[in-house]
Design an enzyme around this catalytic site. Structure first.
Site, mmCIF file in Angstrom:
data_model
loop_
_atom_site.group_PDB
_atom_site.id
_atom_site.type_symbol
_atom_site.label_atom_id
_atom_site.label_comp_id
_atom_site.label_asym_id
_atom_site.label_seq_id
_atom_site.Cartn_x
_atom_site.Cartn_y
_atom_site.Cartn_z
ATOM 1 N N LEU B 222 0.817 -1.208 0.000
ATOM 2 C CA LEU B 222 0.000 0.000 0.000
ATOM 3 C C LEU B 222 0.856 1.266 0.000
ATOM 4 O O LEU B 222 0.533 2.247 -0.670
ATOM 5 C CB LEU B 222 -0.933 -0.016 1.217
ATOM 6 N N CYS B 223 1.989 1.229 0.745
ATOM 7 C CA CYS B 223 2.783 2.455 0.841
ATOM 8 C C CYS B 223 3.414 2.793 -0.516
ATOM 9 O O CYS B 223 3.568 3.961 -0.861
ATOM 10 C CB CYS B 223 3.845 2.330 1.931
ATOM 11 N N THR B 224 3.767 1.761 -1.289
ATOM 12 C CA THR B 224 4.312 2.020 -2.627
ATOM 13 C C THR B 224 3.241 2.648 -3.511
ATOM 14 O O THR B 224 3.482 3.633 -4.206
ATOM 15 C CB THR B 224 4.782 0.702 -3.277
#
Lengths: 535, 457
Positions: B222-224
Site C-alpha cells: 500500500l505504501c508504494t
C-alpha cells in the site's frame, strides 16, 4: 447524481474477443496471424484439432486438402464431423463445422489427393505460410516434403497412432526476434556506463541523504558506488571473483545507515543490491550466439531477397563495430526495484533515451542498406523491436525430411546413440517409422485386423529399419506388440493433445514469436512423456 | 456386446451395429491386451460398456478446459457426464471456449456446452448444473466415479479437494476404505504453461499437500501505491484501492466492477492522470483491465493440450488399460514443447488428507492474532478468512470470524487477547472454518513455554 462519462472509447469487439491471447503475442502478433494462411492435408481428428487451435485465435484462412469420404471410425474420433457427414467428403464436412468456430476465418476445401496436386499444380502450395499434414503414406511424405523444402514453405508432418504421436517440423530457416524468455536479463552497463548514466550516478550523494531518501535510492546506484569505492584500492579492475564480490557486499554493508544503538538499519534497496551482486556485475559483452549471427554469411552477403531480419543483423554488425564499441544497443529497460518515484522514473528514462538513440543509429544503418539493395523498406518500429530484443535473437536452421528418411550416416548415428542410452522415446520414433513402412508394404496399419499375426511382419520392418542404421534388433518384442495392439487406431485425446501442440507451434511459425520445436516432438500418452529430437 | 438391448426392433439393431464401427478406435485399446497394460487389465467388451453406461464423470468448470474436457470425454465413450459451472458466457471466452458462439453470450456455460456436445455426439447424455460447486452436497459428489477439474480458482480447487477427502471412509484398523476414494484429475493453465495431475484422495498427494506449487499472488504494498509509484500497475492499483473509495464516481455504495466498461474507462483515465503526474509511462486500457480483473492470459492450444492430458488419465482410470500418470505433469509451450512428470509427495501432516489430529504449536503467551496469522500464512494452511471457534464447557464460543460483519465487529478485540485469557489451554481444540474447505477443521493447540525470556522486554 449524474454519472461520470469517461471519454476513452470502448475496446473494439475484436480486441475483446481476443483479449486473453493479445496479452501473449500483442496486436502485432495478432495482425500477422490474421494474415496467415494454413493448409491442412487430411482432416483426421489430429488435423481438425490442430486447426481448431488456429481458427479460434483467428488465423486468416485455412485450406483443407482431403479426398477421403467420412467413415464411421472418423465420426467416432473427430469432433468436427457429425453423424450426417457419413459418406460425404471429409475435408468439406470438417471445414463446414470448423468455420463455425470463428466467422472471421476464411476457408476452402480441395477434394483431390495431395499426390495429384503435386503433379498437376505444384504451385498450389506456394501461397501457404505453413502446410500441415496428417496420415500421409511414406511415398507422399517424401515427394511433398521435398517439394515444400524446394519452395521454402514450412511443413509440419504429424502422426497419431494409439497412445503415440509425433510432429516433425521442416523449415529451411526460422528467425525469431521476440522469444519471450522466462527471465529477462537486465542490461545495465555498470561496467561501461554511457555519459547520461554516469552523470546521474555521480549526481547521487549517498552520504548526505537522510534515512528516508537513502532508503529510496535504487540499488543500481549503491552497486555502482560500491564498485567505485572498491576501485580506489584496485584501479582499472572489475570485481569478478567470489572474493572480490564479497568485498563489494562488505562495502554495501558499510553504506547502511546506523540507528542510535549502532545497529545497521535494514534497507530493502541495499538488500536488493546484495542480491544483484552476482548478476548485475557480469561485464557487458557480445553474446557469442549473436556474434555468430551477425558474422554469418546470411548477414554479410545480403541480396535483394534477404529478409528484414538479416538486413537488421547486418546493420547490427555495423553498430557493434562502430558506435557500439563491441556491444549491442542498450535494451532500455530496468527491473522493478525499491526506489522513490523520482529516482525510478529518472533512471528508467536515462536507459530508455539511450536505447532510443541506439535504435536511431540502427535505423539509419538499416535505411542505408535498404537503399543500396533497392529492397522493401523496414519500419522504424520494426528496428526498435529488433534492438530491444537484440540480446535474444534466435535463428533455427532446419533440415530436410527426405534426408532424415534416407537415414544417412549422421541421422543413423543420432538415432543409434539415443537407442543405446537407452531412450525409450527414440524407440517410439522407430516404431512410428516402422509402422509407416508396414503400411507401404501391406496397405494397412499393423494390427488393423490381426494383431497377433502382424507382430512378425512388423518385426521384419523394425529389424530392417534398425539394420539400415547399423543397430541390432530390439531384444524384446514388447513395443512391436503394443504397436500391433493399436492397430492404427486414432485415439481422440492423444490427437487432441498433439493437435493443441501442433496448432500452437504453427502459430509460433506464422507470428515468428516464441521458439518453436526444433524439429521433432514425440509424445507417448501411455507414459505421459514427451521428447524433442533434432534430425 | 456393450449395448444390451432386449427388446429391439431391426432399426435399433442397425444402430448398435453402427456404433460398433464408430467406437472401433478405442475398442482396439480396450479389447486387446498389450505388454504395457495395467496389471489388473483384462481386455473385454465390457469395459466400453462400463464407460458408456455406468461410469459417471463430473467435469468441474465449463470454461477453457471444461469445454475441451467435455468433448474429449464424450469422444472417449463416456456418456454419463455431468458438468458444473456458475458462469455465463462472455465475448472474451470465445477465443478458446469452442462450444460457444456470439449468440450464446449471457447464457449458462454449463448448459450451452452440454447442449452442443449432446447434439454433436449422439448417445451422449451430459447433464448441466448452472450453480456453484459449494451449493452441491455430499450426496451429489458421492455419485461419481471420477471427478475432473478445469478451474481457474485455487480456492474452488481446495474446496473440492476437501469435499472428496471428507467422503473418505476408514476401516476399524484406521486403514483407508479404498472403495470410498473418488479420483480427482486436475488441470490448470496460464498462458503457454499448464499442469495436469491425478489425485487419489487419501492415497496420493492432494491439492493441500502441494499448496507450495502455486505461485504466490502478486500484490503491491500500500505504501508504494500511495507514496512511491514506479510502475503503471501502481497507478492503476492506486485508483482502484484509494481513489475509487474517495471519489465514489457512481455514488457511494457502487462497487468498482471490472466488467463495466464505464468503470474501467474511469479508472484508466484517472490512472493515466496519476501516471502523467509522476512521469510514468505505459498505462494502457488493456493493462488497466488486466490489473482490475486480475486477468490471466489464455489461449486455445494450451487448454486443448492440458484438457486432453487430463481426459487421457480419466480414460485410464475408468478402463485400467494403462498405468496412470504418477502424478503431476507440467507443460511449457513457450520454448518448444516441454513436459516434465514427477511424483508430488503426500504431506504427512496435510491439513486435508492426513487423517491424523492436527497440532498447532504456539507460545503460551501468544495472542489469538498469532493463531489467525498462522492460519493465513503458514504453508500448510494458507487460509483466506478463517473463522475460529472453540468449545468451552460444552458450549460453542466464537473467538474470531471475519466473514460476517456483525460478528467481526463483536470479536475483533479478541485478536489482541492472549489465548489463555479466552479459556484456551494446552491441548484445547479450536475449530476452524474457511472458504478453502467444505468442512470444519479441528486443530489441537500445543502451548510451549517462551524460552527467550530475555527477548521480552
Amino acid at each position: 447524481m449524474a454519472s461520470p462519462s469517461p471519454k476513452s472509447p470502448e475496446q473494439s469487439e475484436k480486441n475483446k474477443q481476443y483479449d486473453r491471447q493479445l496479452r501473449l503475442w500483442g496486436d502485432h502478433g495478432q495482425a500477422t496471424l490474421e494474415n496467415g494462411h494454413v493448409c491442412l492435408i487430411n482432416a483426421t481428428a489430429l488435423g481438425t484439432e490442430t486447426l481448431k487451435s488456429m481458427v479460434l485465435p483467428g488465423v486468416g484462412a485455412i485450406t483443407i486438402v482431403d479426398d477421403n469420404n467420412v467413415s464411421d471410425e472418423d465420426i467416432g474420433s473427430n469432433f468436427f464431423l457429425e453423424i450426417t457427414s457419413k459418406g460425404l467428403n471429409r475435408g468439406s464436412e470438417a471445414l463446414r463445422l470448423i468455420l463455425e468456430l470463428n466467422p472471421a476465418v476464411q476457408g476452402h476445401a480441395v477434394q483431390e489427393p495431395p499426390d495429384q496436386i503435386l503433379q498437376e499444380n505444384p504451385d498450389f502450395f506456394k501461397s501457404f505460410n505453413v502446410v500441415i499434414a496428417t496420415a500421409l503414406n511414406e511415398k507422399t511424405i517424401l515427394s511433398l516434403s521435398q517439394h515444400l523444402w524446394d519452395i521454402n514453405v514450412p511443413f509440419m508432418l504429424c502422426r497419431s497412432v494409439g497412445f503415440l504421436g509425433s510432429l516433425r517440423i521442416q523449415m529451411k530457416e526460422h528467425t525469431v526476434i521476440e522469444i519471450h524468455p522466462d527471465n529477462d536479463q537486465p542490461d545495465l552497463r555498470l561496467d561501461v556506463p554511457f555519459p547520461a548514466l554516469v552523470e546521474y550516478l555521480d549526481g547521487v550523494d549517498l552520504e548526505s541523504a537522510e534515512l528516508k531518501d537513502h532508503a529510496h535510492i535504487p540499488w543500481i546506484v549503491f552497486l555502482y558506488k560500491a564498485v567505485q569505492k572498491w576501485q580506489t584500492s584496485y584501479q582499472n579492475m572489475w570485481p569478478m571473483s567470489r572474493k572480490e564480490k564479497n568485498d563489494i557486499r562488505n562495502i554495501l554493508h558499510e553504506f547502511m545507515k546506523i540507528d542510535n544503538c549502532g545497529v545497521p538499519i535494514y534497507q530493502e534497496n541495499i538488500e536488493e543490491a546484495m542480491k544483484a551482486v552476482n548478476t548485475a556485475l557480469v561485464p557487458t559483452f557480445l553474446p557469442s550466439r549473436i556474434q555468430e549471427l551477425i558474422y554469418s554469411s546470411a548477414a554479410t552477403n545480403l541480396t535483394k531477397e534477404s529478409s528484414s531480419f538479416w538486413i537488421m543483423c547486418s546493420a547490427l554488425r555495423g553498430f557493434v563495430e562502430a558506435e557500439g564499441k563491441g556491444r549491442l544497443p542498450v535494451k532500455g529497460t530496468i527491473p522493478d526495484l525499491t526506489a522513490s518515484t523520482d529516482h525510478y522514473v529518472k533512471l528508467m528514462n536515462i536507459y530508455r533515451s539511450q536505447a532510443a538513440m541506439d535504435a536511431e543509429i540502427m535505423y539509419r544503418k538499416v535505411q542505408q542498406i535498404v537503399t543500396q539493395l533497392h529492397c522493401d523498406s523496414i519500419s522504424e518500429a520494426e528496428v526498435k523491436l529488433f534492438c530491444a530484443h537484440a540480446h535474444d535473437l534466435c535463428v533455427i536452421k532446419g533440415s530436410n525430411i527426405a534426408t532424415e528418411y534416407q537415414l544417412g550416416s549422421n541421422v543413423a548415428s543420432y538415432i543409434a546413440r539415443h537407442l543405446e542410452e537407452p531412450d525409450v522415446m527414440m524407440v517410439h520414433y522407430v516404431m512410428l517409422r516402422a509402422a509407416e513402412m508396414f503400411i507401404s508394404e501391406h496397405c494397412q496399419s499393423p494390427g488393423d485386423w490381426e494383431p497377433e499375426a502382424d507382430i512378425a511382419k512388423l518385426k521384419t520392418c523394425v529389424t530392417k529399419f534398425l539394420s539400415d542404421i547399423s543397430c541390432s534388433p530390439f531384444p524384446k518384442d514388447d513395443h512391436i506388440h503394443e504397436m500391433c495392439r493399436y492397430g492404427g487406431a486414432e485415439i481422440h485425446t492423444v490427437s487432441a493433445f498433439l493437435g493443441g501442440c501442433i496448432g500452437h507451434e504453427a502459430i509460433k511459425i506464422i507470428t515468428k514469436q516464441y521458439k518453436p520445436v526444433n524439429n521433432t516432438l514425440i509424445y507417448d500418452g501411455a507414459s505421459t512423456n514427451t521428447a524433442i529430437f533434432t534430425f | 456386446m456393450f449395448i444390451v438391448v432386449t427388446t429391439m426392433d431391426s432399426g435399433e439393431s442397425q444402430v448398435s451395429e453402427y456404433q460398433n464401427r464408430r467406437w472401433m478406435n478405442i475398442r482396439k485399446l480396450l479389447e486387446r491386451s498389450g505388454p504395457f497394460c495395467h496389471p489388473d487389465f483384462e481386455p473385454s467388451a465390457e469395459i466400453l460398456d462400463f464407460i458408456m453406461n455406468s461410469c459417471k464423470v463430473l467435469v468441474v468448470g465449463a470454461g477453457g478446459l471444461g469445454c475441451e474436457l467435455l468433448k474429449d470425454l464424450a469422444l472417449m465413450g463416456f456418456k454419463k457426464i455431468h458438468i458444473v459451472d456458475m458462469d455465463t458466457i462472455e465475448l472474451s471466452n470465445l477465443n478458446r471456449q469452442f462450444l460457444f458462439r456470439k449468440n450464446d453470450i449471457g447464457l449458462s456455460k454449463a448448459k450451452c456446452a452440454v447442449e452442443f456436445v449432446n447434439k454433436r455426439i449422439p448417445g451422449c447424455e451430459a447433464v448441466a448444473h448452472h450453480c456453484t460447486i459449494q451449493s452441491l452436497d455430499e450426496g451429489f459428489y458421492r455419485q461419481f466415479h471420477i471427478i475432473v477439474c478445469g478451474l481457474d480458482s485455487i480456492v474452488a480447487r481446495r474446496w473440492l479437494n476437501g469435499m472428496l477427502v471428507s467422503l473418505l471412509e476408514y476401516n476399524d484398523d484406521r486403514s483407508l476404505d479404498q472403495s470410498s476414494v473418488i479420483p480427482m484429475v486436475d488441470g490448470g493453465t496460464e498462458g503457454f504453461k499448464g499442469n495436469a495431475r491425478v489425485i487419489l484422495p487419501g492415497m496420493s498427494a492432494c491439492i493441500e499437500c502441494t499448496l507450495d506449487l502455486y505461485p504466490p499472488q502478486k500484490t503491491y504494498p500500500l505504501c508504494t501505491i500511495a507514496n512511491t509509484p514506479r510502475l503503471p500497475e501502481h497507478c492503476i492499483e492506486y485508483v482502484k484501492v484509494i481513489q475509487w473509495a474517495k471519489e465514489n464516481p457512481w455514488g457511494s455504495g457502487t462497487a468498482l466492477d471490472g466488467d463495466d466498461p464505464q468503470h474501467v474507462a474511469w479508472v484508466y483515465e484517472k490512472a493515466q492522470e496519476r501516471a502523467m503526474k509522476h512521469g510514468i509511462a505505459n498505462v494502457t486500457y488493456r493493462l488497466t483491465q488486466g490489473v482490475l480483473k486480475n486477468i490471466i492470459p489464455a489461449v486455445a492450444s494450451t487448454n486443448a493440450a492440458i484438457a486432453a492430458a487430463c481426459a487421457t488419465e480419466v480414460f485410464k482410470l475408468a478402463s485400467s488399460c494403462c498405468v496412470n500418470m504418477n502424478n503431476y505433469m507440467i507443460l511449457n509451450m513457450a520454448d518448444g514443447v516441454y513436459t516434465y512428470t514427477f511424483s508430488a509427495e503426500k504431506r504427512q501432516d496435510c491439513i486435508a488428507c492426513s487423517n491424523t489430529p492436527h497440532v498447532m504449536e504456539i507460545e503460551s503467551n501468544a495472542t489469538l492474532q498469532v493463531i489467525y496469522d498462522k492460519l493465513c500464512e503458514d504453508q500448510g494452511y494458507m487460509m483466506k478468512s478463517p473463522g475460529i471457534t472453540t468449545v468451552i464447557n460444552g458450549r460453542n464460543k466464537t473467538l474470531y470470524m471475519s466473514s460476517i460483519k456483525s460478528i467481526e465487529e463483536r470479536t475483533r478485540d479478541n485478536l489482541k487477547k492472549k489465548v489463555t485469557e479466552m479459556g484456551l489451554y494446552n491441548g484445547a481444540d479450536i475449530l476452524v472454518a474457511d472458504v478453502t474447505t467444505p468442512s470444519t477443521i479441528t486443530i489441537k493447540l500445543k502451548l510451549i513455554e517462551n524460552e527467550d525470556v530475555e527477548m521480552s522486554r
